[in-house]
Design a protein around this motif. Structure first.
Motif, PDB file in Angstrom:
ATOM      1  N   THR A  19       0.961  -1.373   0.187  1.00  0.00           N
ATOM      2  CA  THR A  19      -0.044   0.167   0.261  1.00  0.00           C
ATOM      3  C   THR A  19       1.050   1.037   0.578  1.00  0.00           C
ATOM      4  OG1 THR A  19      -0.607   0.523   1.925  1.00  0.00           O
ATOM      5  CG2 THR A  19      -1.925  -1.251   1.501  1.00  0.00           C
ATOM      6  N   SER A  20       0.464   2.225   0.078  1.00  0.00           N
ATOM      7  CA  SER A  20       1.024   3.949   0.518  1.00  0.00           C
ATOM      8  C   SER A  20       1.819   4.181   1.041  1.00  0.00           C
ATOM      9  CB  SER A  20       0.130   4.822  -0.585  1.00  0.00           C
ATOM     10  OG  SER A  20      -0.871   4.623   0.019  1.00  0.00           O
ATOM     11  N   ILE A  21       1.332   3.387   2.708  1.00  0.00           N
ATOM     12  CA  ILE A  21       1.238   3.838   3.906  1.00  0.00           C
ATOM     13  C   ILE A  21       2.889   3.896   4.020  1.00  0.00           C
ATOM     14  CG2 ILE A  21       1.216   2.798   6.538  1.00  0.00           C
ATOM     15  CD1 ILE A  21      -1.564   2.558   5.495  1.00  0.00           C
ATOM     16  N   THR A  22       3.100   4.368   4.911  1.00  0.00           N
ATOM     17  CA  THR A  22       4.584   4.800   5.109  1.00  0.00           C
ATOM     18  C   THR A  22       5.014   4.652   6.336  1.00  0.00           C
ATOM     19  OG1 THR A  22       5.154   7.094   5.318  1.00  0.00           O
ATOM     20  CG2 THR A  22       4.792   6.529   3.070  1.00  0.00           C
ATOM     21  N   HIS A  64       6.410  -1.517  17.042  1.00  0.00           N
ATOM     22  CA  HIS A  64       7.431  -2.320  15.726  1.00  0.00           C
ATOM     23  C   HIS A  64       7.282  -2.170  14.388  1.00  0.00           C
ATOM     24  CE1 HIS A  64       9.231  -4.115  19.134  1.00  0.00           C
ATOM     25  NE2 HIS A  64       8.333  -4.246  19.723  1.00  0.00           N
ATOM     26  N   PHE A  65       5.553  -2.039  14.150  1.00  0.00           N
ATOM     27  CA  PHE A  65       5.545  -1.731  12.845  1.00  0.00           C
ATOM     28  C   PHE A  65       6.279  -0.998  11.820  1.00  0.00           C
ATOM     29  CE2 PHE A  65       0.265  -4.212  12.795  1.00  0.00           C
ATOM     30  CZ  PHE A  65       1.475  -4.108  13.771  1.00  0.00           C
ATOM     31  N   ASP A  66       6.568   0.373  12.584  1.00  0.00           N
ATOM     32  CA  ASP A  66       7.187   1.001  11.038  1.00  0.00           C
ATOM     33  C   ASP A  66       8.288   0.899  10.901  1.00  0.00           C
ATOM     34  OD1 ASP A  66       8.301   1.125  14.222  1.00  0.00           O
ATOM     35  OD2 ASP A  66       8.023   3.599  14.121  1.00  0.00           O
ATOM     36  N   GLY A  67       9.628  -0.121  12.013  1.00  0.00           N
ATOM     37  CA  GLY A  67      10.828  -0.573  11.806  1.00  0.00           C
ATOM     38  C   GLY A  67      10.361  -1.436  10.618  1.00  0.00           C
ATOM     39  N   GLU A  68       9.854  -2.484  11.120  1.00  0.00           N
ATOM     40  CA  GLU A  68       9.414  -3.870  10.081  1.00  0.00           C
ATOM     41  C   GLU A  68       9.246  -2.835   8.971  1.00  0.00           C
ATOM     42  OE1 GLU A  68      10.523  -6.881  11.128  1.00  0.00           O
ATOM     43  OE2 GLU A  68      11.266  -5.631  12.609  1.00  0.00           O
ATOM     44  N   LEU A  69       8.064  -2.584   8.613  1.00  0.00           N
ATOM     45  CA  LEU A  69       8.047  -1.756   6.762  1.00  0.00           C
ATOM     46  C   LEU A  69       8.929  -0.964   6.112  1.00  0.00           C
ATOM     47  CD1 LEU A  69       5.931  -1.720   5.017  1.00  0.00           C
ATOM     48  CD2 LEU A  69       4.793   0.596   6.195  1.00  0.00           C
ATOM     49  N   SER A  77      15.125   4.921   6.892  1.00  0.00           N
ATOM     50  CA  SER A  77      15.628   6.482   6.527  1.00  0.00           C
ATOM     51  C   SER A  77      16.009   7.382   7.881  1.00  0.00           C
ATOM     52  CB  SER A  77      14.656   7.430   6.183  1.00  0.00           C
ATOM     53  OG  SER A  77      13.260   7.702   7.503  1.00  0.00           O
ATOM     54  N   ARG A  78      17.162   8.146   7.769  1.00  0.00           N
ATOM     55  CA  ARG A  78      17.719   8.798   9.182  1.00  0.00           C
ATOM     56  C   ARG A  78      16.475   9.979   9.673  1.00  0.00           C
ATOM     57  NH1 ARG A  78      21.458   8.004  12.411  1.00  0.00           N
ATOM     58  NH2 ARG A  78      22.870   9.404  13.228  1.00  0.00           N
ATOM     59  N   LEU A  79      15.056  10.014   9.040  1.00  0.00           N
ATOM     60  CA  LEU A  79      14.291  10.391   9.573  1.00  0.00           C
ATOM     61  C   LEU A  79      13.054  10.199  10.477  1.00  0.00           C
ATOM     62  CD1 LEU A  79      12.602  13.443  10.154  1.00  0.00           C
ATOM     63  CD2 LEU A  79      11.395  12.557   8.206  1.00  0.00           C
ATOM     64  N   GLY A  80      13.063   8.626   9.761  1.00  0.00           N
ATOM     65  CA  GLY A  80      11.966   7.335  10.184  1.00  0.00           C
ATOM     66  C   GLY A  80      12.870   7.501  11.392  1.00  0.00           C
ATOM     67  N   TYR A  81      14.365   7.368  11.601  1.00  0.00           N
ATOM     68  CA  TYR A  81      14.908   6.469  13.068  1.00  0.00           C
ATOM     69  C   TYR A  81      14.659   7.861  14.348  1.00  0.00           C
ATOM     70  CZ  TYR A  81      19.445   5.927  16.526  1.00  0.00           C
ATOM     71  OH  TYR A  81      19.873   5.997  16.973  1.00  0.00           O
ATOM     72  N   TYR A  82      14.875   9.479  13.845  1.00  0.00           N
ATOM     73  CA  TYR A  82      14.404  10.107  15.174  1.00  0.00           C
ATOM     74  C   TYR A  82      13.496  10.308  15.204  1.00  0.00           C
ATOM     75  CZ  TYR A  82      19.475  12.009  14.726  1.00  0.00           C
ATOM     76  OH  TYR A  82      21.142  12.061  14.489  1.00  0.00           O
ATOM     77  N   LEU A  83      12.052  10.368  14.297  1.00  0.00           N
ATOM     78  CA  LEU A  83      10.506  10.391  14.356  1.00  0.00           C
ATOM     79  C   LEU A  83      10.443   9.091  15.749  1.00  0.00           C
ATOM     80  CD1 LEU A  83       8.107  12.151  13.812  1.00  0.00           C
ATOM     81  CD2 LEU A  83       7.838  10.021  12.239  1.00  0.00           C
ATOM     82  N   ASP A  84      10.866   7.757  14.969  1.00  0.00           N
ATOM     83  CA  ASP A  84      10.590   6.700  15.899  1.00  0.00           C
ATOM     84  C   ASP A  84      11.359   6.714  17.382  1.00  0.00           C
ATOM     85  OD1 ASP A  84       9.250   3.729  16.205  1.00  0.00           O
ATOM     86  OD2 ASP A  84      11.712   3.504  16.593  1.00  0.00           O
ATOM     87  N   TYR A  85      12.690   7.587  17.504  1.00  0.00           N
ATOM     88  CA  TYR A  85      12.983   7.606  19.260  1.00  0.00           C
ATOM     89  C   TYR A  85      12.272   8.474  19.723  1.00  0.00           C
ATOM     90  CZ  TYR A  85      16.910   5.092  19.680  1.00  0.00           C
ATOM     91  OH  TYR A  85      17.990   4.002  20.237  1.00  0.00           O
ATOM     92  N   THR A  86      11.984  10.118  18.931  1.00  0.00           N
ATOM     93  CA  THR A  86      11.083  10.860  19.357  1.00  0.00           C
ATOM     94  C   THR A  86       9.645  10.733  20.560  1.00  0.00           C
ATOM     95  OG1 THR A  86      12.419  12.026  18.396  1.00  0.00           O
ATOM     96  CG2 THR A  86      10.591  13.300  19.885  1.00  0.00           C
TER      97      THR A  86
END
Length: 197
Positions: A19-22, A64-69, A77-86
């Protein structure tokens, strides 16, 4: 060994991989759910607290879904890494503060707010330390928590729902206040050891 909840999340995200879900959208959804759950805990109403705890646990599992996806679709992405931690740190802050507000009229009184804010502060302070540990390990992903038999230290948060449903949220808040400070100490010690190597 890959933790059990992460294995289950890996299976779940296969459904949405095409899907288009990020991953970042999932991160923001989990933060929204966690804050909504914490808001229900803050009302002080037992029924709302039961729902809030359940929603919070769902949010933490979905974390856990964001990292697995991202790994499955090659969309890291680096943004995803920081966003996940925050988002993770803010989720825990919301839980602890929401529980403290909701329990302030119970037997803990003003201590409920103090414990909630102390645990929230520990979660916020631990975040940059964890990121520094990851950096020293040379990775853009979380190094991980201590684990035993496929269960990580952070998996204990899943117990907040049954604990709340059984009427022991006050005891959880006391243990969370102590545990968050102990976790901060462990994180600081891990960071210091890594720095001294």
């Amino acid at each position: 060994m890959v933790p059990w909840d992460q294995r289950l999340a890996r299976r779940c995200v296969k459904v949405i991989a095409s899907t288009s879900i990020t991953p970042n959208q999932i991160t923001l959804l989990t933060l929204t759910l966690a804050v909504a759950g914490a808001g229900l805990l803050a009302t002080g109403d037992a029924t709302h607290a039961n729902w809030g705890a359940g929603i919070f646990v769902l949010a933490r599992f979905m974390d856990h879904f964001d990292g697995e996806l991202a790994r499955l679709t090659g969309n890291t992405s680096r943004l995803g890494y920081y966003l996940d931690y925050t988002a993770g740190a803010l989720s825990y802050c919301a839980l602890f503060i929401g529980a403290g507000i909701g329990l302030r009229h119970g037997w803990l009184g003003g201590w409920a707010l103090g414990l909630g804010f102390a645990a929230a502060a520990a979660a916020i302070i631990a975040m940059p330390l964890n990121m520094a540990i990851d950096s020293m390990a040379g990775t853009d992903s979380a190094v991980g928590y201590p684990s035993v038999a496929g269960f990580e230290l952070e998996d204990g948060i899943y117990l907040v729902a049954p604990i709340t449903w059984l009427g022991f949220l006050e005891a959880f808040l006391v243990l969370a206040g102590i545990g968050a400070l102990a976790y901060l100490g462990w994180t600081a010690w891990t960071w210091l050891r890594a720095r001294l190597r």
